[in-house]
Design a protein around this motif. Structure first.
Motif, mmCIF file in Angstrom:
data_model
loop_
_atom_site.group_PDB
_atom_site.id
_atom_site.type_symbol
_atom_site.label_atom_id
_atom_site.label_comp_id
_atom_site.label_asym_id
_atom_site.label_seq_id
_atom_site.Cartn_x
_atom_site.Cartn_y
_atom_site.Cartn_z
ATOM 1 N N TRP A 9 0.506 -1.535 -0.270
ATOM 2 C CA TRP A 9 0.385 0.440 -0.556
ATOM 3 C C TRP A 9 0.474 1.186 -0.264
ATOM 4 O O TRP A 9 0.579 2.029 -0.648
ATOM 5 N N TRP A 10 2.056 1.089 0.675
ATOM 6 C CA TRP A 10 2.609 2.263 1.054
ATOM 7 C C TRP A 10 3.734 2.589 -0.319
ATOM 8 O O TRP A 10 3.878 4.357 -0.983
ATOM 9 N N VAL A 11 3.584 2.273 -1.696
ATOM 10 C CA VAL A 11 4.480 2.496 -2.709
ATOM 11 C C VAL A 11 3.328 3.662 -3.053
ATOM 12 O O VAL A 11 3.498 4.304 -3.549
ATOM 13 N N LEU A 12 2.381 3.465 -3.528
ATOM 14 C CA LEU A 12 1.276 4.161 -3.923
ATOM 15 C C LEU A 12 0.785 5.108 -3.117
ATOM 16 O O LEU A 12 0.446 6.281 -3.592
ATOM 17 N N ILE A 13 1.477 5.224 -2.020
ATOM 18 C CA ILE A 13 0.590 6.258 -0.934
ATOM 19 C C ILE A 13 1.656 7.568 -0.959
ATOM 20 O O ILE A 13 1.834 8.765 -0.758
ATOM 21 N N VAL A 14 3.051 6.679 -0.817
ATOM 22 C CA VAL A 14 4.332 7.696 -0.096
ATOM 23 C C VAL A 14 4.389 8.853 -1.560
ATOM 24 O O VAL A 14 4.308 10.005 -1.081
ATOM 25 N N PRO A 15 4.416 8.585 -2.696
ATOM 26 C CA PRO A 15 4.486 9.356 -4.507
ATOM 27 C C PRO A 15 3.077 10.736 -3.840
ATOM 28 O O PRO A 15 3.584 11.424 -4.507
ATOM 29 N N SER A 16 2.291 10.415 -4.032
ATOM 30 C CA SER A 16 1.560 11.092 -3.242
ATOM 31 C C SER A 16 1.466 11.977 -2.133
ATOM 32 O O SER A 16 1.033 13.485 -2.384
ATOM 33 N N ILE A 17 1.968 12.022 -1.119
ATOM 34 C CA ILE A 17 1.897 12.580 -0.443
ATOM 35 C C ILE A 17 3.197 13.374 -0.493
ATOM 36 O O ILE A 17 3.287 14.399 0.020
ATOM 37 N N ALA A 18 4.371 12.832 -1.183
ATOM 38 C CA ALA A 18 5.632 13.897 -1.297
ATOM 39 C C ALA A 18 5.232 14.906 -2.683
ATOM 40 O O ALA A 18 5.476 16.206 -2.363
ATOM 41 N N PHE A 19 4.137 14.399 -2.939
ATOM 42 C CA PHE A 19 3.523 15.362 -4.099
ATOM 43 C C PHE A 19 3.178 16.443 -3.674
ATOM 44 O O PHE A 19 3.119 18.030 -3.984
ATOM 45 N N VAL A 20 1.586 16.260 -2.672
ATOM 46 C CA VAL A 20 1.169 17.424 -2.012
ATOM 47 C C VAL A 20 2.934 18.612 -0.883
ATOM 48 O O VAL A 20 2.516 19.543 -0.981
ATOM 49 N N ILE A 21 3.796 17.068 -0.273
ATOM 50 C CA ILE A 21 4.299 18.168 0.277
ATOM 51 C C ILE A 21 4.980 19.225 -0.342
ATOM 52 O O ILE A 21 5.948 20.350 0.028
#
Length: 156
Positions: free
Chosen positions: A129-141
């Motif tokens: 699951w984290w492979v999909l979530i981490v890039p999204s969080i990085a984009f928002v940051i």
């Protein structure tokens, strides 16, 4: 099996009963003078079984096979009376799964996910699951930092 037992099964005639075998056993018992105990894996709260043969009246608990519910499911099957087949996409030998709920014991084959490994992954690979979530969080940051930087530069 003797003729008397066959007569009981086919004709359901209580008068044709071998000496000593009761047709009126209390729930959970069977056989001569009701001395035998029904399988604890007979379905239902009282583990009821046929008073002469010991076959479970309400079928078997998940993970056990009829008629007496004393044998576990064979590998590759699960559920009530072992009527369900494990997914072909369960990993490991024999596509082994939990005899109660069918969840795959050794995980899923590549390209499949879910408890029973029946769901195809969108790209053909099962990803954490984290492979999909981490890039999204990085984009928002990144967008927040960029916005703060622009605001800071404008207000200097």
């Amino acid at each position: 099996m003797d003729c008397f037992a066959v007569a009981i099964i086919l004709l359901n005639i209580c008068t044709v009963v071998p000496f000593g075998i009761s047709t009126d056993c209390r729930p959970g018992t069977y056989g001569i003078d009701c001395r035998k105990t029904c399988s604890p894996h007979c379905a239902g709260p009282d583990n009821a079984c046929h008073s002469t043969l010991g076959t479970c009246d309400k079928g078997c608990d998940p993970g056990y096979r009829p008629p007496r519910c004393t044998s576990e499911c064979i590998p590759g099957t699960y559920g009530r009376e072992c009527k369900n087949l494990c997914s072909l996409h369960c990993g490991g030998a024999n596509n082994a799964c939990d005899v109660n709920n069918g969840s795959c014991l050794a995980g899923c084959d590549d390209g499949y996910e879910g408890v029973r490994c029946n769901d195809k992954t969108s790209d053909g690979l099962a990803l954490p699951w984290w492979v999909l979530i981490v890039p999204s969080i990085a984009f928002v940051i990144g967008m927040l930092i960029c916005g703060i930087w622009k605001w800071y530069r404008r207000n200097q």
